[in-house]
Design a protein around this motif. Sequence first.
Motif, short mmCIF file in Angstrom:
data_model
loop_
_atom_site.label_atom_id
_atom_site.label_comp_id
_atom_site.label_asym_id
_atom_site.label_seq_id
_atom_site.Cartn_x
_atom_site.Cartn_y
_atom_site.Cartn_z
N ASP A 21 0.96 -1.10 0.00
CA ASP A 21 0.04 0.00 0.12
C ASP A 21 0.90 1.25 -0.05
N GLU A 22 0.38 2.34 0.26
CA GLU A 22 1.11 3.57 0.08
C GLU A 22 2.00 3.95 1.20
N GLN A 23 1.44 3.43 2.20
CA GLN A 23 2.20 3.81 3.83
C GLN A 23 3.30 2.72 3.33
N GLY A 24 3.18 1.73 3.09
CA GLY A 24 4.37 0.66 2.87
C GLY A 24 5.59 1.11 1.96
N ARG A 25 4.92 1.60 0.96
CA ARG A 25 5.64 2.23 -0.18
C ARG A 25 6.50 3.39 0.42
#
Length: 406
Positions: A118-122
């Motif tokens: 997801d965006e947070q992991g990226r």
Amino acid sequence: MTVTYSSKVANATFFGFHRLLVRWRGSIYKLLYREFLVFALLYSILSVVYRWVLTDPQKRLFEKLSIYCDRYAEQIPVTFVLGFYVTLVVNRWWNQFQNLPWPDRLMFLISSCVQGRDEQGRLLRRTLMRYVNLTSLLIFRSVSTAVCKRFPTIDHVVEAGFMTQEERKIFENLKSPHLKYWVPVVWFTNLASKARKEGRIKDSVDLQTILNEMNRFRSWCSTLFGYDWVGIPLVYTQVVTLAVYTFFSACIIGRQFLDPAQGYQGHDLDLYVPVFTLLQFFFYSGWLKVAEQLINPFGEDDDDFEPNWCIDRNLQVSLMAVDEMHMNIPHMTKDIYWNDPDVRPPYTRASADYCIPSFLDVVLHTPDVDFCDEVTKFPSDDSSMKIMFVQVMLQSRMVHNHSYVR
């Protein structure tokens, strides 16, 4: 800026190194030609003065001075002092190269251990790698003049995307008289610990491995800082420089060709041009120039390291590894050697000569007259068939000599 010529000497050939002697960039000629011209000019001026300006009594006095300088100049231990100094400098230069900070091990770990597409992991993976690259950038700014010209202030670091405005405020608000290259390391460790608490890093062992690799990366950076901080003692550099230039200052007088009519020992010829003295100057002063160029490999000489290239490469590769390539795995398929126990990668025509039997053992590798006769008498002229025959014969010998080899 590094001069690469490995491909030019890949094979040993007749006069193989002669191609390198005509290159200018990074050459000893480029480093030494000014000093060489000055030495030759001073020698020539003194020779002209001796031959056509001095009176006879003055010539006799100059001849005694020349013999005196030539006799005692050899007592200067140029070879010993210079050889030991250059060895020390080359070892120091190579150790600095071995301690250049490369983020590859960290990017592999972060890409595989920090989960979340997801965006947070990226964002988490890219931020971790950005802190790694920021650490190396800060240390390169302190040791390299080329990097310092590219990033003269923190504003340029922020503009290049290595640091955000918020991070810059925190960085500048930390009051410390020392170099603050370690600040991004602290950010990295705290962010990695936070990722473990949030479950982005699934196991404490993975977190420990990442932190250990970051500590190794920090050690590389601190080693470069230590080499920049503590150099070769100045007195040693001064001794070597004075030894070389004092020796050749004496040679300007002592290596003059004196009047053969005076019968001085060793002065039977008058050649005008001191060929071997010039060669000696070229080799000894060139040796000193090698040390001068290698003593700080983060300058702007032709053969210095390229930290700006390292910065560009490390940032691009590391961000790609943790972002675009994260869990982007190709579909698994059977390889072309599936269920084939006799794996033989093909050879091109150009590489056919490099297809040789595998080395089995010292005993088996010992030349055998009968074995060579059998290979010579093999009826087929096909090289591939002959290679297969050699391998079969070697395998049969291995079985026959198994008890002896063991």
